[in-house]
Scaffold this active site. Structure first.
Site, PDB file in Angstrom:
ATOM      1  N   ASN A  47       0.698  -1.305  -0.445  1.00  0.00           N
ATOM      2  CA  ASN A  47       0.252   0.134   0.029  1.00  0.00           C
ATOM      3  C   ASN A  47       1.103   1.364   0.473  1.00  0.00           C
ATOM      4  O   ASN A  47       0.418   2.035  -0.582  1.00  0.00           O
ATOM      5  CB  ASN A  47      -0.969   0.497   1.136  1.00  0.00           C
ATOM      6  CG  ASN A  47      -2.594  -0.879   0.685  1.00  0.00           C
ATOM      7  OD1 ASN A  47      -2.853  -1.080   0.103  1.00  0.00           O
ATOM      8  ND2 ASN A  47      -2.451  -1.635   2.081  1.00  0.00           N
ATOM      9  N   ALA A  68       3.073   6.316   2.798  1.00  0.00           N
ATOM     10  CA  ALA A  68       2.631   5.400   4.010  1.00  0.00           C
ATOM     11  C   ALA A  68       1.406   4.657   4.000  1.00  0.00           C
ATOM     12  O   ALA A  68       0.755   5.111   3.393  1.00  0.00           O
ATOM     13  CB  ALA A  68       3.582   6.217   5.038  1.00  0.00           C
ATOM     14  N   ASP A  69       1.390   3.601   4.788  1.00  0.00           N
ATOM     15  CA  ASP A  69       0.153   2.916   5.360  1.00  0.00           C
ATOM     16  C   ASP A  69       0.150   2.086   6.554  1.00  0.00           C
ATOM     17  O   ASP A  69       1.393   1.657   7.372  1.00  0.00           O
ATOM     18  CB  ASP A  69      -0.220   1.622   4.081  1.00  0.00           C
ATOM     19  CG  ASP A  69      -1.662   0.900   4.392  1.00  0.00           C
ATOM     20  OD1 ASP A  69      -2.588   1.951   4.277  1.00  0.00           O
ATOM     21  OD2 ASP A  69      -1.889  -0.392   4.935  1.00  0.00           O
ATOM     22  N   THR A  70      -0.714   2.591   7.324  1.00  0.00           N
ATOM     23  CA  THR A  70      -0.200   1.990   8.403  1.00  0.00           C
ATOM     24  C   THR A  70      -1.659   1.167   9.361  1.00  0.00           C
ATOM     25  O   THR A  70      -2.861   1.646   8.866  1.00  0.00           O
ATOM     26  CB  THR A  70      -1.059   3.943   9.689  1.00  0.00           C
ATOM     27  OG1 THR A  70       0.981   4.267   9.145  1.00  0.00           O
ATOM     28  CG2 THR A  70      -0.206   2.816  11.139  1.00  0.00           C
ATOM     29  N   GLY A 105       3.618   0.763   6.665  1.00  0.00           N
ATOM     30  CA  GLY A 105       4.959   1.047   5.300  1.00  0.00           C
ATOM     31  C   GLY A 105       5.288   2.134   5.200  1.00  0.00           C
ATOM     32  O   GLY A 105       4.492   3.192   4.866  1.00  0.00           O
TER      33      GLY A 105
END
Length: 189
Positions: A47, A68-70, A105
């Protein structure tokens, strides 16, 4: 330094500005992938890179681009953003008294290079009463947060302790991002 952020997250923007950068926000049109807990690291990495690549395709990557992806992961399940107050309440009941993982990420794209990494922080919630959960949900804060809480806001009182990067739980692990920027050749970050 000018940095491009492929995210509409006000928390990520605030974290980058905290470092003194001139941040250009470009929200990505990338459709996030999802999946099971056992591949959560691959999901957040994909992602993050997907969001960054979609923006780089339109805007280029001559300026360092961060995406980013959380996610919050608990007992084999990824807890996303709750759809409503009832779902937020259910998530918080599940998190109460337990340890969960927050994984982010992060992708950095610069010129012809790209780097993607995943940072994990463990978060322990204290035992929460029904009244505490109800009062927190009533604030509205949980409704736009993965796992139905924001550690940087009122949700801080739900957390007993963490192991790892605090800023990762907010949505962007700054120390790791700094190291990634150096690794990919960005000077002055």
């Amino acid at each position: 330094m000018k940095v491009r952020l492929a995210s509409g997250s006000p928390r990520r923007l605030e974290l980058l500005k905290q470092l003194g950068h001139d941040v250009e926000v470009c929200v990505s049109a990338f459709n996030e992938v999802s999946g099971a807990e056992n591949v959560v690291e691959a999901i957040v990495a994909a992602n993050a890179l997907g969001k960054g690549s979609a923006v780089a395709k339109v805007m280029g990557s001559q300026i360092p681009l961060v995406s980013a992806d959380t996610v919050v992961a608990l007992e084999g399940e990824i807890l996303g953003k709750p759809q409503d107050s009832l779902e937020a309440r259910q998530m918080l009941i599940r998190l109460s008294g337990k340890c969960h993982r927050v994984l982010t990420g992060v992708a950095v794209l610069y010129e012809e290079q790209q780097l993607v990494e995943v940072t994990e922080t463990k978060v322990w919630f204290r035992n929460l009463s029904e009244a505490e959960i109800g009062a927190y949900v009533a604030t509205g804060e949980p409704l736009d947060k993965a796992g139905a809480y924001g550690i940087q806001g009122r949700g801080a009182i739900l957390v007993d302790r963490i192991e790892g990067c605090y800023n990762n739980v907010v949505g962007l692990p700054l120390t790791r991002l700094y190291q990634m920027m150096a690794q990919i050749g960005v000077r002055g970050f």
